[in-house]
Design an enzyme around this catalytic site. Sequence first.
Site, mmCIF file in Angstrom:
data_model
loop_
_atom_site.group_PDB
_atom_site.id
_atom_site.type_symbol
_atom_site.label_atom_id
_atom_site.label_comp_id
_atom_site.label_asym_id
_atom_site.label_seq_id
_atom_site.Cartn_x
_atom_site.Cartn_y
_atom_site.Cartn_z
ATOM 1 N N CYS A 125 -7.820 -33.508 -9.537
ATOM 2 C CA CYS A 125 -6.659 -32.668 -8.321
ATOM 3 C C CYS A 125 -6.326 -31.899 -9.830
ATOM 4 C CB CYS A 125 -5.563 -33.823 -8.779
ATOM 5 S SG CYS A 125 -4.952 -34.607 -9.998
ATOM 6 N N GLY A 126 -7.807 -31.393 -9.835
ATOM 7 C CA GLY A 126 -7.967 -29.860 -10.792
ATOM 8 C C GLY A 126 -6.432 -29.794 -11.675
#
Lengths: 298, 136
Positions: free
Chosen positions: A88-89
């Site tokens: 998720c980044g």
Amino acid sequence: MANLRDIRRRIKSVKNTAQITRAMQLVAAAKMKKAQDQAIAGRDYAKQLKEVLVNLKENVGEDANPLLVKREGTRELVLVISTDKGLCGALNTNVFKKVRANVSPTADFVTVGRKLRTTLGKTGRNLIADFDVKDPVPFAEARPIAKFLTKQFLEGRYDKISVVFANFVNTLTQEPTIHQLLPIDPGGLGDEQAYEGVGKGDHGKADKAAALSKDYLFEPSPADVLGDLLPLYVNFQIYQMLVESRASEHSARMVAMKAATDNAKKFIKELTLEYNKLRQAAITSELLEITTAMKAME
Amino acid sequence: MSLQLEIVTPEKKVFSDTVENVYLPGTDGELGILEAHASLVSGLKPGELRYQKGGQTVTLALGSGFAEVTGHKVVVLTDSALGSDEIDEAKAEAAIQRAEEALKSVDHSVDAEEVAHLQAVIAKSLAQLKLKRRPH
């Protein structure tokens, strides 16, 4: 130069990756919508609850409830809300950065989410508890966490309890935020820095002015209302922060996976181009060989 | 003559409209609120909320929570607010059963908070059942 078979294999593997990231992107997008709706729906309640509380605290002293009393000590407990899954980044990294920048290394930690629990453990922080929260977040799951933290605070083990989480701003922006949960800071309620569900900092101030001009009746009594309201407030804040984190998580994942899918597609294009060039070169050289052979036979 | 009524739960804003009057299940008994009521903050216990709009009375089953009254506005904060057609009888009954079982296993002298919570769950579900089963 790479040979044809290698490139073909490469394209195939990138295609597979793209397929997976695309599927994850779609799943995250669907969950994101739900989580965002939940986060935004909770903000109304957060706002109203806060208004009532701001009004209340003008009518009762700070000593009316132990949850409001500021303490001298520095023992701090921090609830860190992260995600269970990665991909998720930079979301968890950013939350962790916030922790490092704002929390003393001697503080104790409580975690929600597997990712930062591992990180905190590796960096030698002292973890005292961990909670699991389902997705989507049910309101009931905030209660055990609130209860645990309140208990730690009331028993005097800690003087201050804060929460670090990723506040959901919009799909592209998630802001790591630190918020003081306990003692409930009556000054901080109208403070622009305080967490208010969204970045509507002026809101608290307006309420304060409005509250001062009103005379309230309390039923049964200010202390009783406060006694019921404060635990609910803590409870709800935790719920809201969990929901905000979840909305941030799914948004960040959606964006990260979209970027990954786009990159994979670009990569496939480049590889295909190179593959075709090579293929053409191979055909040309083959033709050349045939013609040379024919010439030699004549 | 009008009174702005807002009912908010953690999940959503249930109701926001002008009404003629509101009756709330306050912790010290039922509160009837008309326009220009004095400013008031009251706890709410699980029970029924009634409001009138255009001559029609609507009843909702409330969970515990709070109400804030200021002049022309009533804000109700509660953990649930359901109309008769939204109530799931089986679900409410199951909730009562679960809570009662949990209540048996909790030590009443030690964990007063848990007991209070479970009792609130039971009261809330009972209020829902009562509303659901009332002949219309």
